[in-house]
Design an enzyme around this catalytic site. Structure first.
Site, PDB file in Angstrom:
ATOM      1  CG  HIS A 141       1.728  -9.610   0.002  1.00 44.90           C
ATOM      2  ND1 HIS A 141       1.652  -9.821   1.359  1.00 44.90           N
ATOM      3  CD2 HIS A 141       2.140 -10.785  -0.546  1.00 44.90           C
ATOM      4  CE1 HIS A 141       2.007 -11.065   1.627  1.00 44.90           C
ATOM      5  NE2 HIS A 141       2.295 -11.677   0.488  1.00 44.90           N
ATOM      6  CB  SER A 262     -17.348  15.484  -3.631  1.00 46.18           C
ATOM      7  OG  SER A 262     -16.758  16.514  -2.855  1.00 46.18           O
TER       8      SER A 262
END
Length: 442
Positions: A141, A262
């Site tokens: 999880h 980027s």
């Protein structure tokens, strides 16, 4: 086909020239088959096999009139021959040629895919042994569970891809099938021995029964197997993307000199390869549904499958080949940070050892419910401390959880301090790694 995601070896198997070359290979094999059975004279067979050729521009021009690609092809081939051209395509129908030729393309393409998978698995195996003992936290999880090793993660990937390898090896046998059974598949105009003779020469098996086409459950099985393979490859890519997250930073894609992440933020090092792999796997999976829908054709056949296969077969193979090659390179150059793995493993102040404590208490006669209460009440104190910014480990190197457990008089009275401390040893969780590796890698 998107050129950006195509490698030359696979692309060449699916370009226009490859398609017509496969058609011609089938037609020549048919001529040689008829010759062996005594229908076509030796001289005509020799002329056809030596001189038959096609011209793509001429095929396009003829098809513009006939609106039929196979007729355009055979007309172009006939123009390269003399009277012997009457034997080209003798006794068979379009799909006999096309489907048998596509089987050749699928067979050769799948062999490349099988080689790709083997190479990816070899890269995984190498990294698995490298990190067999590299401790990290296992997560469920997204939450820390118990200690594992990165080598175990890799071993699971290796084992999983092995199942896809076996499935596709089996599927290779399923798709390497041809037919020369005539317009309705009744073998009325072509003897059964001709079909078997020609298919054997081409390295194929003759379909036991066919109508006007090779049955498309074969193609659907292929595309479904590629889709399953893609799902497992995406699973690997997603895991790498998670491990590269700044908050985790346990591994990252190799960042080359001069590479930029980027246009706006010069510091960025993004998991672009694994994100690309994720996207490619989505596309590969998308081809499985139309392949299944192609199974249901009208009566002995229609051509609703044809336009679909012009997309899914070339793109399915080309994209899978590119994706696997990219995944192999990513895994080979993956940068792993064992120190960060260990740091994250200790992030929750020893909570990863809770089950070990839990399992000791029933040995002393404590019910599972009572044992759970003792272990959990101390664990919840650690969560509260961590939320308030308290250090996970004290100056003496003892984790928060160990501190609380040692201060729990009920627990110490049941199993003793030394037993509690022993539960915080990492080697307990790695003791079977070697045995697991023997099961996986042999």
């Amino acid at each position: 086909m998107v050129e950006r995601y195509a490698r030359e070896e696979m692309k060449k198997l699916w370009d226009t020239n490859a398609k017509y070359s496969a058609w011609l290979e089938v037609e020549k094999a048919l001529v040689r088959g008829w010759n062996k059975l005594g229908l076509i004279p030796d001289s005509d067979c020799e002329k056809i096999c030596k001189n038959a050729k096609f011209d793509i521009e001429r095929i396009d021009a003829i098809e513009a009139v006939t609106k039929h690609d196979l007729i355009a092809f055979t007309t172009s081939v006939a123009e390269s021959l003399g009277e012997e051209s009457r034997w080209v395509h003798y006794g068979i129908t379009s799909s006999d040629c096309i489907d048998t030729a596509v089987a050749l393309q699928m067979r050769d393409s799948l062999k490349i895919i099988l080689k790709d998978i083997a190479q990816v698995r070899e890269a995984i195996k190498t990294r698995a042994y490298e990190h067999k003992e590299t401790l990290m936290v296992g997560r469920s999880h997204g939450i820390h569970g118990e200690p594992i090793t990165f080598g175990l993660v890799l071993a699971i990937w290796y084992d999983e891809l092995g199942r896809h390898l076996k499935a596709l090896e089996s599927t290779l046998d399923v798709i390497a099938v041809g037919q020369l059974s005539g317009a309705m598949g009744n073998l009325a105009h072509t003897p059964m021995e001709l079909e078997e003779l020609v298919c054997a020469e081409l390295g194929l098996k003759a379909a036991p029964a066919s109508n006007q086409v090779i049955q498309r459950d074969r193609y659907a099985r292929l595309m479904s197997d590629l889709a399953l393979l893609a799902s497992s490859c995406e699973k690997i890519a997603v895991e790498i993307r998670h491990l590269q997250r700044t908050e985790v930073y346990e591994a990252e894609e190799f960042f080359d000199v001069g590479q930029k992440g980027s246009s706006a933020m010069p510091h960025k090092r993004n998991p672009v390869l694994s994100e690309n792999i994720t996207g490619l796997c989505r596309m590969i999976r998308s081809y499985a549904i139309p392949a299944m829908e192609n199974v249901a054709l009208w009566h002995e056949r229609d051509i609703s499958h044809s336009s679909v296969e012009r997309f899914i077969l070339p793109d399915g193979f080309i994209t899978t080949d590119f994706m696997l090659h990219r995944l192999k390179g990513l895994l080979e150059k993956l940068v792993v940070y064992p120190k960060n793995m260990l740091k994250n493993l200790n992030l929750t102040g020893g909570l990863v050892f809770s089950q070990r404590i839990l399992l000791e208490l029933p040995k002393k006669g404590v019910s599972r419910e009572d044992a759970y209460k003792i272990v959990q009440r101390n664990a919840m104190k650690v969560w509260q401390d961590l939320q308030q910014g308290k250090a996970a480990v004290n100056a003496e190197g003892e984790s928060l959880y160990l501190q609380y457990l040692l201060a729990d008089s009920e627990l110490i009275g049941l199993i003793g301090e030394s037993a509690v401390r022993e539960c915080f040893e990492f080697n307990y969780y790695t003791k079977n790694v070697e045995a697991i590796f023997r099961r996986v890698f042999g």
